[in-house]
Motif scaffolding. Structure first.
Motif, mmCIF file in Angstrom:
data_model
loop_
_atom_site.group_PDB
_atom_site.id
_atom_site.type_symbol
_atom_site.label_atom_id
_atom_site.label_comp_id
_atom_site.label_asym_id
_atom_site.label_seq_id
_atom_site.Cartn_x
_atom_site.Cartn_y
_atom_site.Cartn_z
ATOM 1 N N ASN A 18 -5.103 -6.041 6.915
ATOM 2 C CA ASN A 18 -5.884 -5.817 5.699
ATOM 3 C C ASN A 18 -7.037 -6.806 5.602
ATOM 4 O O ASN A 18 -7.280 -7.382 4.555
ATOM 5 C CB ASN A 18 -4.990 -5.931 4.462
ATOM 6 C CG ASN A 18 -4.002 -4.803 4.363
ATOM 7 O OD1 ASN A 18 -4.347 -3.655 4.576
ATOM 8 N ND2 ASN A 18 -2.764 -5.123 4.072
ATOM 9 N N SER A 21 -12.164 -3.256 7.110
ATOM 10 C CA SER A 21 -12.665 -2.222 6.202
ATOM 11 C C SER A 21 -11.549 -1.472 5.489
ATOM 12 O O SER A 21 -11.808 -0.613 4.674
ATOM 13 C CB SER A 21 -13.510 -1.225 6.994
ATOM 14 O OG SER A 21 -12.699 -0.574 7.952
ATOM 15 N N GLN A 22 -10.287 -1.793 5.790
ATOM 16 C CA GLN A 22 -9.105 -1.130 5.244
ATOM 17 C C GLN A 22 -9.011 0.316 5.705
ATOM 18 O O GLN A 22 -8.336 1.128 5.099
ATOM 19 C CB GLN A 22 -9.063 -1.197 3.711
ATOM 20 C CG GLN A 22 -8.490 -2.451 3.112
ATOM 21 C CD GLN A 22 -9.155 -3.747 3.534
ATOM 22 O OE1 GLN A 22 -10.103 -3.818 4.290
ATOM 23 N NE2 GLN A 22 -8.628 -4.836 3.043
ATOM 24 N N ALA A 26 -9.589 -0.714 11.673
ATOM 25 C CA ALA A 26 -10.349 -1.823 11.096
ATOM 26 C C ALA A 26 -10.258 -3.090 11.943
ATOM 27 O O ALA A 26 -11.101 -3.971 11.825
ATOM 28 C CB ALA A 26 -9.868 -2.115 9.680
ATOM 29 N N SER A 84 1.711 -9.702 8.737
ATOM 30 C CA SER A 84 0.730 -9.302 7.727
ATOM 31 C C SER A 84 -0.514 -10.165 7.879
ATOM 32 O O SER A 84 -0.434 -11.393 7.922
ATOM 33 C CB SER A 84 1.319 -9.478 6.325
ATOM 34 O OG SER A 84 0.369 -9.148 5.348
ATOM 35 N N ASN A 86 -4.320 -10.674 6.240
ATOM 36 C CA ASN A 86 -5.334 -10.342 5.245
ATOM 37 C C ASN A 86 -6.352 -11.471 5.184
ATOM 38 O O ASN A 86 -6.351 -12.351 6.022
ATOM 39 C CB ASN A 86 -4.701 -10.018 3.884
ATOM 40 C CG ASN A 86 -3.946 -11.171 3.286
ATOM 41 O OD1 ASN A 86 -4.389 -12.315 3.331
ATOM 42 N ND2 ASN A 86 -2.784 -10.886 2.723
#
Length: 114
Positions: A18, A21-22, A26, A84, A86
């Motif tokens: 995440n 560009s989501q 991406a 994860s 981000n």
């Protein structure tokens, strides 16, 4: 799908990306694009190291080509953990997809792995 594949004892890693560009794909600029195409060069180096390790040794933790420190990415079957990624954090989290909602893939793991 990661649950179905790991149920067969195959080495499996999953990540949730995440930080782009989501959209699907991406992570592409972080792997293949020039430095000007990404918003975080350190993250790009980490993702490249993971991909190289997986492609060469089937283990994303096996190579540190860039020398950039990165968290250990656990195999998926070790507690249904996913990496994860981000804008503010990189770390292993429990995979929200490993639930009864996804039992179809678990029940069809022979079909899914083919």
């Amino acid at each position: 799908m990661a649950t179905a594949v790991s149920d067969w004892g195959l080495p499996t890693w999953k990540f949730i990306f995440n930080a782009g560009s989501q959209l699907h794909g991406a992570d592409g600029p972080f792997l293949f694009g020039p430095e000007s195409a990404v918003n975080n060069n350190t993250l790009a180096l980490i993702v490249k190291d993971w991909y190289l390790g997986f492609v060469i040794n089937l283990n994303p933790n096996s190579i540190s080509n860039s020398g950039t420190p990165k968290p250990q990415w656990p195999q998926y079957h070790e507690g249904f953990t996913a990496m994860s990624i981000n804008y503010t954090m990189i770390g292993a989290v429990r995979d929200a997809d490993a639930s009864s909602r996804c039992d179809f893939f678990h029940g069809q793991s022979y079909v899914v792995r083919n």
